[in-house]
Design a protein around this motif. Structure first.
Motif, PDB file in Angstrom:
ATOM      1  N   SER A 293       0.844  -1.189   0.000  1.00 13.34           N
ATOM      2  CA  SER A 293       0.000   0.000   0.000  1.00 13.34           C
ATOM      3  C   SER A 293       0.884   1.244   0.000  1.00 13.34           C
ATOM      4  O   SER A 293       2.011   1.225   0.515  1.00 13.34           O
ATOM      5  CB  SER A 293      -0.939   0.015   1.208  1.00 13.34           C
ATOM      6  OG  SER A 293      -0.212   0.093   2.413  1.00 13.34           O
TER       7      SER A 293
ATOM      8  N   THR B 249      -4.776   6.735  -0.444  1.00 11.75           N
ATOM      9  CA  THR B 249      -4.079   5.513  -0.074  1.00 11.75           C
ATOM     10  C   THR B 249      -4.476   4.434  -1.063  1.00 11.75           C
ATOM     11  O   THR B 249      -5.666   4.187  -1.268  1.00 11.75           O
ATOM     12  CB  THR B 249      -4.431   5.072   1.348  1.00 11.75           C
ATOM     13  OG1 THR B 249      -4.028   6.088   2.267  1.00 11.75           O
ATOM     14  CG2 THR B 249      -3.717   3.781   1.703  1.00 11.75           C
TER      15      THR B 249
ATOM     16  N   SER C  32      -3.874   0.351  -2.433  1.00 15.18           N
ATOM     17  CA  SER C  32      -3.411  -0.976  -2.026  1.00 15.18           C
ATOM     18  C   SER C  32      -3.552  -1.926  -3.212  1.00 15.18           C
ATOM     19  O   SER C  32      -4.456  -1.787  -4.035  1.00 15.18           O
ATOM     20  CB  SER C  32      -4.218  -1.499  -0.835  1.00 15.18           C
ATOM     21  OG  SER C  32      -4.090  -0.642   0.276  1.00 15.18           O
TER      22      SER C  32
END
Length: 285
Positions: A169, A188, A190
């Motif tokens: 991530s 963010t 991932s």
């Protein structure tokens, strides 16, 4: 922090009971114990080769930084598994600890440049978090310092890891200060990164611990250091961009060797001679 306090509390309790415990010796030769264990670990990556997507302009070398890896206790993860103990003699034993072991390591990168058309400065600091899960097979030789109920010990051996899965991530902000600023956090992302890591690893493991033998159960705590001997990053897939992070965030992995420090608790039961579980013998001394 809570886990460390629990482990410390158990250790203090075991030491406090040691005076009473020394009235007994433990009949452990040729005994087999089976149990479970679990705990936390902290990874220490060693970058043996540096790799990057961008190359800094010699006239503006400050605009591109190398990876800045987090310190040992900032790379926390966990492990759990089965614990087999075969006592070859009063003091020497074989230990087999098949486990599901997760290594985690983090690093930061940063880059900045100036738009010569609009005369604007652009900066980005990225925080990378990698997790690799293994099926781990450690085999150790253990030496107990005493045959009493409270028994500190040393152990040394090898381990073999088989990669199960891996993930990655990335979070980023616009201020290059070595910290992730939540108020400036842009996103963010991932993704699975399993194919970016090698399927197999081996290493050396050694540590110390303490066990407490009651009539029908053994409890203990231990700490081990695992030193990985093989590189963990798949060279063929480094630039394959299976995560999409190379194009989006200009990120590729360095070549690494991984070591880790773990702390774990265990509970064991004698499995041979089930009709007579009492393993204690009153000491003649």
């Amino acid at each position: 922090m809570v886990k460390q306090k629990i482990i410390l509390g158990i250790a203090v309790w075991m030491l406090a009971c040691s005076a009473l415990a020394q009235k007994y010796s433990v009949h452990r030769k040729n005994r087999v114990f089976l149990g479970v264990y679990g705990g936390v670990n902290y990874s220490l990556p060693d970058a043996t080769e540096k790799h990057s997507v961008l190359v800094a302009d010699p006239q503006s070398a400050d605009g591109l930084s190398e990876k800045d890896y987090n310190k040992l206790f900032e790379n926390g993860s966990h492990q759990f598994g089965m614990y087999f103990l075969y006592c070859m003699s009063k003091r020497f034993s074989l230990v087999f600890q098949p486990a599901y072991y997760t290594n985690r390591f983090k690093y930061q990168t940063a880059y900045s440049w100036r738009d010569t058309v609009n005369y604007m400065d652009f900066s980005r600091e990225l925080h990378h978090d990698q997790k690799i899960a293994y099926f781990s097979l450690p085999l150790l030789v253990r030496w107990d310092m005493t045959v009493r109920r409270v028994s500190p010990y040393l152990q040394l051996g090898i381990y073999t890891d088989f990669r199960h899965r891996a993930s990655k991530s990335i979070s980023y902000d616009a201020t290059i200060d070595g910290e992730l600023n939540e108020d400036q956090l842009n996103s963010t992302s991932s993704a699975m990164a399993t194919d970016h890591f090698n399927k197999f690893n081996v290493g050396l493991v050694g540590g110390l611990g303490i066990s407490y033998f009651s009539k029908y159960v053994v409890i203990g705590i231990e700490s081990n250091f695992r030193y990985g001997l093989l590189s963990v990053v798949n060279e063929r897939n480094r630039y394959s961009d299976q995560t999409g992070f190379t194009a989006q965030y200009l990120d590729v992995l360095d070549q690494l060797k991984l070591s880790s420090l773990n702390f774990q608790m265990k509970v064991l039961f004698p499995i041979d001679n089930l009709r007579e579980l009492n393993i204690l013998r009153r000491s003649k001394y």
